[in-house]
Design an enzyme around this catalytic site. Structure first.
Site, mmCIF file in Angstrom:
data_model
loop_
_atom_site.group_PDB
_atom_site.id
_atom_site.type_symbol
_atom_site.label_atom_id
_atom_site.label_comp_id
_atom_site.label_asym_id
_atom_site.label_seq_id
_atom_site.Cartn_x
_atom_site.Cartn_y
_atom_site.Cartn_z
ATOM 1 N N GLY A 1 7.377 43.261 25.835
ATOM 2 C CA GLY A 1 7.744 42.703 24.533
ATOM 3 C C GLY A 1 8.409 41.341 24.569
ATOM 4 O O GLY A 1 8.688 40.770 23.516
ATOM 5 N N GLY B 1 3.339 41.738 28.645
ATOM 6 C CA GLY B 1 1.964 41.254 28.543
ATOM 7 C C GLY B 1 1.959 39.807 28.077
ATOM 8 O O GLY B 1 1.710 38.876 28.832
ATOM 9 N N ARG B 2 2.331 39.649 26.807
ATOM 10 C CA ARG B 2 2.309 38.332 26.176
ATOM 11 C C ARG B 2 3.026 37.262 27.009
ATOM 12 O O ARG B 2 2.515 36.168 27.199
ATOM 13 C CB ARG B 2 3.010 38.437 24.815
ATOM 14 C CG ARG B 2 3.063 37.152 24.017
ATOM 15 C CD ARG B 2 4.035 37.284 22.842
ATOM 16 N NE ARG B 2 3.889 38.536 22.133
ATOM 17 C CZ ARG B 2 2.994 38.765 21.185
ATOM 18 N NH1 ARG B 2 2.182 37.823 20.813
ATOM 19 N NH2 ARG B 2 2.925 39.947 20.595
ATOM 20 N N ARG C 1 -5.157 36.834 15.389
ATOM 21 C CA ARG C 1 -3.713 37.024 15.184
ATOM 22 C C ARG C 1 -3.207 36.459 13.859
ATOM 23 O O ARG C 1 -2.405 37.113 13.179
ATOM 24 C CB ARG C 1 -2.904 36.434 16.347
ATOM 25 C CG ARG C 1 -3.135 37.135 17.679
ATOM 26 C CD ARG C 1 -2.130 36.717 18.743
ATOM 27 N NE ARG C 1 -0.808 37.183 18.441
ATOM 28 C CZ ARG C 1 0.199 36.427 18.030
ATOM 29 N NH1 ARG C 1 0.049 35.132 17.898
ATOM 30 N NH2 ARG C 1 1.362 36.959 17.754
ATOM 31 N N CYS D 1 -17.462 34.311 6.947
ATOM 32 C CA CYS D 1 -17.541 34.515 5.498
ATOM 33 C C CYS D 1 -16.450 35.456 5.005
ATOM 34 O O CYS D 1 -16.706 36.621 4.691
ATOM 35 C CB CYS D 1 -18.911 35.034 5.122
ATOM 36 S SG CYS D 1 -20.080 33.697 5.044
ATOM 37 N N GLU D 2 -15.232 34.957 5.006
ATOM 38 C CA GLU D 2 -14.057 35.682 4.517
ATOM 39 C C GLU D 2 -13.085 34.623 4.035
ATOM 40 O O GLU D 2 -12.817 33.654 4.761
ATOM 41 C CB GLU D 2 -13.346 36.427 5.665
ATOM 42 C CG GLU D 2 -14.111 37.543 6.302
ATOM 43 C CD GLU D 2 -13.910 38.885 5.629
ATOM 44 O OE1 GLU D 2 -12.996 39.016 4.787
ATOM 45 O OE2 GLU D 2 -14.674 39.794 5.951
ATOM 46 N N TYR E 1 -3.636 38.339 23.496
ATOM 47 C CA TYR E 1 -4.202 38.882 22.259
ATOM 48 C C TYR E 1 -5.146 37.871 21.609
ATOM 49 O O TYR E 1 -5.245 37.796 20.390
ATOM 50 C CB TYR E 1 -3.095 39.316 21.286
ATOM 51 C CG TYR E 1 -2.091 40.273 21.897
ATOM 52 C CD1 TYR E 1 -2.444 41.597 22.150
ATOM 53 C CD2 TYR E 1 -0.808 39.855 22.251
ATOM 54 C CE1 TYR E 1 -1.541 42.474 22.730
ATOM 55 C CE2 TYR E 1 0.104 40.730 22.840
ATOM 56 C CZ TYR E 1 -0.268 42.037 23.071
ATOM 57 O OH TYR E 1 0.627 42.903 23.642
HETATM 58 C C1 LIG Z 1 1.250 46.163 24.224
HETATM 59 C C2 LIG Z 1 2.135 46.896 25.127
HETATM 60 C C3 LIG Z 1 2.921 46.212 26.058
HETATM 61 C C4 LIG Z 1 2.965 44.708 26.146
HETATM 62 O O1 LIG Z 1 3.588 44.139 25.060
HETATM 63 P P1 LIG Z 1 3.901 42.553 25.055
HETATM 64 O O2 LIG Z 1 4.571 42.322 23.764
HETATM 65 O O3 LIG Z 1 2.575 41.870 25.126
HETATM 66 O O4 LIG Z 1 4.758 42.265 26.213
HETATM 67 C C5 LIG Z 1 3.695 46.955 26.926
HETATM 68 N N1 LIG Z 1 3.699 48.304 26.880
HETATM 69 C C6 LIG Z 1 2.955 49.013 25.995
HETATM 70 C C7 LIG Z 1 3.004 50.480 26.017
HETATM 71 C C8 LIG Z 1 2.154 48.324 25.083
HETATM 72 O O5 LIG Z 1 1.445 49.023 24.200
#
Ligand SMILES: *Cc1c(COP(=O)(O)O)cnc(C)c1O
Length: 415
Positions: A227, A272-273, A309, A343-344, A372
């Protein structure tokens, strides 16, 4: 900051125009230096503890990026059997993959177990299912600490109003079911939400989590989730996530816990992000600049099928304009909505945005598109998903996924 991509020499030995000419438009472009830098940062969050960082590959599962993650010593989170399959292709051993399952069939759960991957279950019925198909097995349980965080309601993944995890008050039932099937709960995991710049709620959630940990005798690991945020408003001066101070505070919290409880487990996280967002941009072209009833539009090939997004989460992405190989930073400005070719009427990348005066054939560069971005691409309107290119450490551009072809659009049909 006037131009992020110029400041960091994002495009290596190329101009964005040259890249579009060579690989087609629109185009995802990644920068190896930035992505590896972020991977190293997350790998080093807890140097004084047993720690692994799992890359959450739903953000970006390009094989080249996954191989880099493997080289940088990251483990990975999978959200589906397909992600497990792709991770195996990228060379990850089973014990470096963690399957964070959510509402899955027996077949899917078996797929992960047969692949030798540790599974996390997300509800009491799924724990029962695990017990039925793998009595005596080892697994992790996803808990919901009752607090969440994130940039949009749709990405808050813990708290009293989300579908995820097992509520803390249900821990006694977890233990009962585990006993019934002789299950070994070797891990607990959580993920409170996505894109926080202030780490206070994350640390708070960990404090709850450490208390829940006391209910489990066989814990080998604890996974605090991902996160960590990316500064999507960097052109306006937004600062990075304060990783240095976060590391200090977290280290202290966990050292104290270890001292108090005498326990020592493997700590994990699953960002992730943070790993891939800034290392990717999306290039497209302005084909039409027009005014409709007082509103100005920059019409591009960056449709919502390419980057969803802004439509899905009302997300902000900074936009840069390139002309003649350089970012346009001086001169007159105007207010535009940058829109795509789908087309939106909601097909808007950036709404009412102040930009340098845009001309046809300018290159539009959408920042922070590495997470993402491609992973949420679709063929809506039978548009082709774009190619992906990596600017490697030598500044060279390497094609790392080809653009769809028209034939790809009919591959699934028995015509
Ligand atoms: C999407 C997700 C993450 C990664 O979240 P980020 O905000 O991209 O860091 C980690 N754990 C779980 C279980 C997720 O679903």
């Amino acid at each position: 900051m006037e131009s992020y991509t110029q400041d960091v020499q994002f495009f290596g030995n190329y101009t964005p125009e040259e890249l579009l000419k060579k690989f087609g438009s629109p185009l995802y472009v990644y920068n190896e230096k930035i992505i590896r830098r972020q991977m190293k940062r997350v790998a080093g969050i807890l140097p004084n503890h047993r720690f692994t960082s799992n890359f959450s590959i739903k953000t970006n599962s390009n094989l080249t990026i996954l191989k880099m993650a493997n080289e940088e010593g990251l483990n990975c989170d999978a959200m589906s059997p397909g992600e497990i399959f792709v991770l195996k292709k990228a060379g990850f051993p089973s014990d470096h993959i963690f399957y964070v399952s959510n509402n899955v069939s027996e077949e899917e759960m078996k797929y992960a177990l047969d692949a030798g991957v540790v599974v996390s279950v997300d509800s009491l019925p799924q724990l029962e299912m695990f017990g039925r198909i793998c009595p005596g097995g080892k697994l992790s349980v996803r808990l919901n600490p009752g607090v969440g965080a994130g940039h949009h309601e749709k990405v808050v993944t813990a708290g009293k109003k989300t579908k995820f995890g097992i509520a803390a008050q249900d821990i006694p039932q977890v233990l009962e079911i585990a006993k019934k099937y002789d299950l070994h709960i070797i891990g607990i995991n959580q993920h409170i939400g996505s894109l926080f710049m202030d780490y206070t709620p994350y640390l708070e959630a960990i404090k709850h989590f450490l208390i829940y940990a006391e209910s489990f005798d066989e814990l080998e690991f604890m996974d605090f989730g991902g996160g960590f945020g990316t500064p999507y408003h960097k052109l306006a001066g937004e600062q990075e996530f304060d990783m240095e101070n976060f590391k200090v505070e977290l280290d202290k919290l966990l050292s104290d816990w270890k001292k108090e409880t005498g326990k020592d487990v493997l700590f994990k996280m699953e960002p992730g992000r943070y790993i891939v967002a800034e290392g990717g941009v999306l290039l497209g072209q302005a084909y039409s600049v027009k005014e409709n009833y007082g509103h100005k539009y920059v019409g591009t090939d960056i449709g919502m099928n390419v980057l969803i997004r802004p439509e899905l989460y009302d997300s902000w992405h900074d936009v840069e304009i390139y002309r003649d190989g350089k970012p346009v930073v001086d001169g007159p400005k105007d207010i535009y909505s940058v829109v795509g070719n789908i087309c939106e009427s909601g097909d808007i990348v950036a709404k009412d945005r102040e930009l340098p005066v845009v001309k046809e054939n300018d290159v539009v560069c959408v920042l922070d598109a590495g997470a993402y971005g491609y992973s949420m691409c679709s063929n809506y309107n039978n548009r082709l998903r774009p190619a992906e290119v990596m600017i490697n450490n030598q500044g060279e551009a390497v094609l790392i996924r080809r653009r769809d072809t028209y034939e790809d659009l009919v591959r699934g049909f028995e015509v």
